[in-house]
Design an enzyme around this catalytic site. Structure first.
Site, PDB file in Angstrom:
ATOM      1  CB  CYS A 247       1.349 -24.861  -5.264  1.00  9.67           C
ATOM      2  SG  CYS A 247       2.544 -26.126  -4.750  1.00  9.67           S
ATOM      3  CB  ALA A 248       1.748 -19.048  -6.881  1.00 11.71           C
ATOM      4  N   PRO A 250      -4.018 -19.790  -9.340  1.00  9.66           N
ATOM      5  CG  PRO A 250      -6.213 -18.985  -9.538  1.00  9.66           C
ATOM      6  CD  PRO A 250      -5.395 -20.057  -8.857  1.00  9.66           C
ATOM      7  N   GLY A 251      -3.086 -17.321  -8.522  1.00  9.69           N
ATOM      8  CA  GLY A 251      -2.472 -16.111  -7.987  1.00  9.69           C
ATOM      9  C   GLY A 251      -3.315 -15.319  -7.019  1.00  9.69           C
ATOM     10  CG  ASP A 271       1.613 -23.314 -10.927  1.00 12.15           C
ATOM     11  OD1 ASP A 271       0.915 -23.408  -9.896  1.00 12.15           O
ATOM     12  OD2 ASP A 271       1.443 -24.033 -11.930  1.00 12.15           O
ATOM     13  CG  ASP A 298       8.827 -29.765  -9.673  1.00  8.22           C
ATOM     14  OD1 ASP A 298       8.167 -29.570  -8.640  1.00  8.22           O
ATOM     15  OD2 ASP A 298       9.149 -30.905 -10.071  1.00  8.22           O
ATOM     16  CG  ASP A 327      -3.482 -23.309  -1.520  1.00  9.41           C
ATOM     17  OD1 ASP A 327      -4.156 -23.790  -0.597  1.00  9.41           O
ATOM     18  OD2 ASP A 327      -3.961 -23.023  -2.636  1.00  9.41           O
ATOM     19  CB  CYS A 377      -9.576 -26.611  -1.594  1.00 11.82           C
ATOM     20  SG  CYS A 377      -8.937 -27.235  -3.168  1.00 11.82           S
TER      21      CYS A 377
END
Length: 462
Positions: A247-248, A250-251, A271, A298, A327, A377
């Site tokens: 789930c990369a 914004p990189g 993503d 996905d 993540d 997070c």
């Protein structure tokens, strides 16, 4: 020091979080009074920014000290006097344990006098201002009727999203974040035919003062929360490996993984949203990284059903990757500063099932002997420690591993994990030390404690 009200949450969400932070295992460990104190501190610190800015340096391109000196020089160039005549002191320290991190202290809260002319911005824009950003025109919701470029204005953040775009004043729930100079006339900001772009208000006297990094050494200095940098080091990528970031966007973590590998190997970034993939590619290009391959896909469907000898893109055969970073999408309740959230309890509780689907795919895609790092997070048990307990029960092939570096706190009791297991989890818990950190302590010590809320677990597949 507290200057803002506690984060505004729906009552059902507040009560849910209270039940999490006052669960039976926590009460048995620290008692009711301490548990309640920690919970109240959490609600307060979430509405305030961390006391430092963390910069990840591109040490794959240049030595850390060279980047530090260049950054110091660039920030001095942009240094300006505030309306009070006070200059911004530039202090940049290297983190003693994390060799690609630079830390800059945030000065605040500062004594800033509110003005009669008020600009109102959205909550997200207000949060960015509290972390050193200027006000970009799309974030402005209301301004004085006759505001012109050059006018000195006070900036307020609309906490509940109730201000009408284009209003000339707003008497709702708002908080003061500092003073700035209008860079545009009101007519340009609210032009329906040509949406305004660029800086709308340049902050000159913010309540929390830290340098603006807009356009500063874009290939050498990447703004990233400290726990997010720790994740890359915990994953431990090695040159020549094939690594998946599920789930990369914004990189930031994707690029960090590639940099830690010396840009030698392959980092696959997935993503679901196309424009987020574009952002990953832009970041990789800016940071001069060639080993990243980004796909719009996905990740819950990333394991191929049909066996193939080789792959060019997703889905992938089982056991295709040496390391996997998950993540995971989450409720984001650890983000700071965040003065208000309109999410319902149902929305917050919707994430664990998705996280488990992603986790199942991650385990299947990981090679035997490989490393899986799971991070969020957020601060809930259901998305963190309870997911670890579920994973260990569901996948006997997984073992929990110690983390390096381990600069956060241990895991939170409440999910039935043993003290030994909790000790090798890493939970960044700003409420444990917020408002009680010794200001004479080294900057890195304060920075390690005063972070966003974050969680990291490391597994190995046997």
């Amino acid at each position: 020091m507290s200057v803002f009200p506690r984060i505004s949450l729906k009552p059902e969400v507040t009560e849910h979080l209270r039940s999490v932070f006052l669960n039976k295992e926590v009460l048995a460990a620290v008692g009711l009074q301490e548990a309640e104190c920690r919970f109240q501190k959490l609600l307060t610190c979430l509405s305030h920014p961390p006391s430092y800015t963390c910069v990840r340096a591109s040490t794959h391109l240049a030595p850390l000290e060279d980047i530090r000196l260049s950054l110091e020089e660039e920030l001095k160039k942009q240094q300006k006097c505030s309306s009070s005549g006070e200059k911004l002191s530039i202090q940049i320290a290297q983190h003693p344990q994390i060799k690609d991190v630079l830390l800059l202290p945030v000065d605040g809260p500062r004594p800033v006098e509110q003005l009669s002319s008020e600009v109102v911005v959205g909550a997200q824009c207000g949060s960015a201002v509290l972390r050193g950003a200027h006000v970009f025109a799309p974030g402005i919701i209301a301004s004085p009727k006759y505001m012109k470029a050059g006018d000195l204005v006070s900036v307020f953040s609309d906490l509940e999203g109730r201000c009408t775009r284009g209003a000339t004043s707003f008497q709702g729930n708002k908080v003061f974040v500092g003073n700035g100079v209008a860079e545009m006339d009101r007519s340009a900001i609210f032009n329906a035919e040509t949406p305004a772009r660029g800086v709308g208000v340049r902050m000159v006297d913010p309540l929390f003062q830290s340098p603006s990094f807009d356009g500063v050494l874009p290939s050498m200095a990447f703004l990233q929360n400290l726990p997010s940098v720790v994740v890359g080091h915990v994953l431990g990528p090695q040159p020549g490996e094939r690594i998946l970031d599920m789930c990369a966007a914004p990189g930031g973590k994707t690029c960090h993984i590639a940099a830690l590998m010396g840009d030698k190997g392959e980092v696959v970034a997935l993503d679901r949203i196309r424009n987020k993939i574009d952002r990953i590619c832009q970041n990789a290009q800016t940071l001069r990284l060639q080993s990243i391959k980004a796909y719009c896909f996905d990740s819950t469907q990333a394991v191929s059903v049909e066996p193939t000898e080789e792959y060019k893109g997703p889905p992938f055969p089982p056991e295709s990757f040496d390391r996997v970073l998950l993540d995971a999408p989450c409720s984001g309740l650890g983000q700071r500063p965040n003065m208000a959230s309109t999410w319902s309890l149902k929305e917050i509780c919707s994430y664990p099932p998705l996280q488990r689907k992603l986790f199942q795919a991650a385990v299947r895609l990981l090679k035997k002997g490989g490393v899986l790092v799971y991070s969020t997070c957020t601060v809930t048990l259901a998305e963190n420690e309870e997911q670890v307990a579920w994973a260990l029960k569901t996948f006997p092939c997984l073992t929990l591993q110690p983390q390096e570096p381990h600069i956060g706190a241990e895991g939170m009791p409440g999910a039935g994990l043993s003290p030994e297991q909790l000790s090798i989890l890493q939970r960044f818990s700003p409420e444990l030390s917020w408002d009680s950190i010794n200001t004479t302590a080294p900057l890195s010590c304060r920075a390690d404690r005063d972070t966003i809320g974050f969680f990291i677990a490391k597994f190995q597949k046997t």
